[in-house]
Scaffold this active site. Sequence first.
Site, PDB file in Angstrom:
ATOM      1  N   LYS A   1      -5.181  25.692  15.885  1.00 52.58           N
ATOM      2  CA  LYS A   1      -5.759  24.639  16.717  1.00 52.58           C
ATOM      3  C   LYS A   1      -6.376  23.594  15.816  1.00 52.58           C
ATOM      4  CE  LYS A   1     -10.137  25.981  15.706  1.00 52.58           C
ATOM      5  NZ  LYS A   1     -11.098  25.171  14.916  1.00 52.58           N
TER       6      LYS A   1
ATOM      7  N   ASP B   1     -14.219  31.417  18.514  1.00 51.33           N
ATOM      8  CA  ASP B   1     -13.115  30.617  19.044  1.00 51.33           C
ATOM      9  C   ASP B   1     -11.898  31.465  19.423  1.00 51.33           C
ATOM     10  OD1 ASP B   1     -12.419  31.237  16.469  1.00 51.33           O
ATOM     11  OD2 ASP B   1     -11.892  29.203  15.856  1.00 51.33           O
TER      12      ASP B   1
END
Length: 264
Positions: free
Chosen positions: A10, A138
Amino acid sequence: MNIVLYPHPKINIGLSIVNRRPDGFHDIETLFYPVDNFKDVLEITESKVFSFNRYGTPYPLKDENAENDLCVKAYRLLERDFNLSPVEIHLYKGIPVGAGIGGGSADAAYTLMALNRLFGLNLSQRDLAGYAAHLGSDCPFFIYDRPMIGRGRGDILVPFDNDTINSLKEDYIVKIVNPGIHISTAKAYSSVSPHPVDIPIEQLLEQPVHQWKNTLTNDFEKPLFEEFPELHRIKEALYDEGALYASMSGSGSAIYGLFKREKK
């Protein structure tokens, strides 16, 4: 039976450090955006004896003990609740390590998803995200694998899309530069001063991409650019190449640029 998945990283579009929490972590505000510039290969196979094998880009593992790898921790987490049979885990690393693009977190999340399929656990995305939160701040994002506003430690997630975000995949090329500088997450957080957010990131993301340069910032950049001037030079080089927006991802050190895709 075996399952093969391809974890991918990401980038963070905007990253504000809002508050230092009593538990020692920090509250943040960011947009997690999935990209496919790099991929790992994760294969999990039913076996008589548990084993973990890693290939490709080497990465440090505490005490060189497989039990400290996030993939193994993910397996142990589900094994505890579902009495899983042994498996062989094979991980080929293609995602740069320690670059702020979440390669390890992606591997952990994808291990949970692979085990869910392999053993027919029928866990929902919400269930899997709950387990993922025990592995890293995350990690839950990678369960959903879509643009998400992240708050709290990064584990309070809300799906986000608008015309600008929806246009990124088709209309922009994401170029990621990995300088190979490993930055400790703990060290990065120790160098920033938390501050309240004046304008919610949702409002800033309504602006066209070319305006983000003036409004969307990563709070880690200022102290880390002072310590590692090469990072600032990479960001400026991306703008010189024509990027409409460039930023460091996470706590670094990868720098990315968004380039308008030429229409054929």
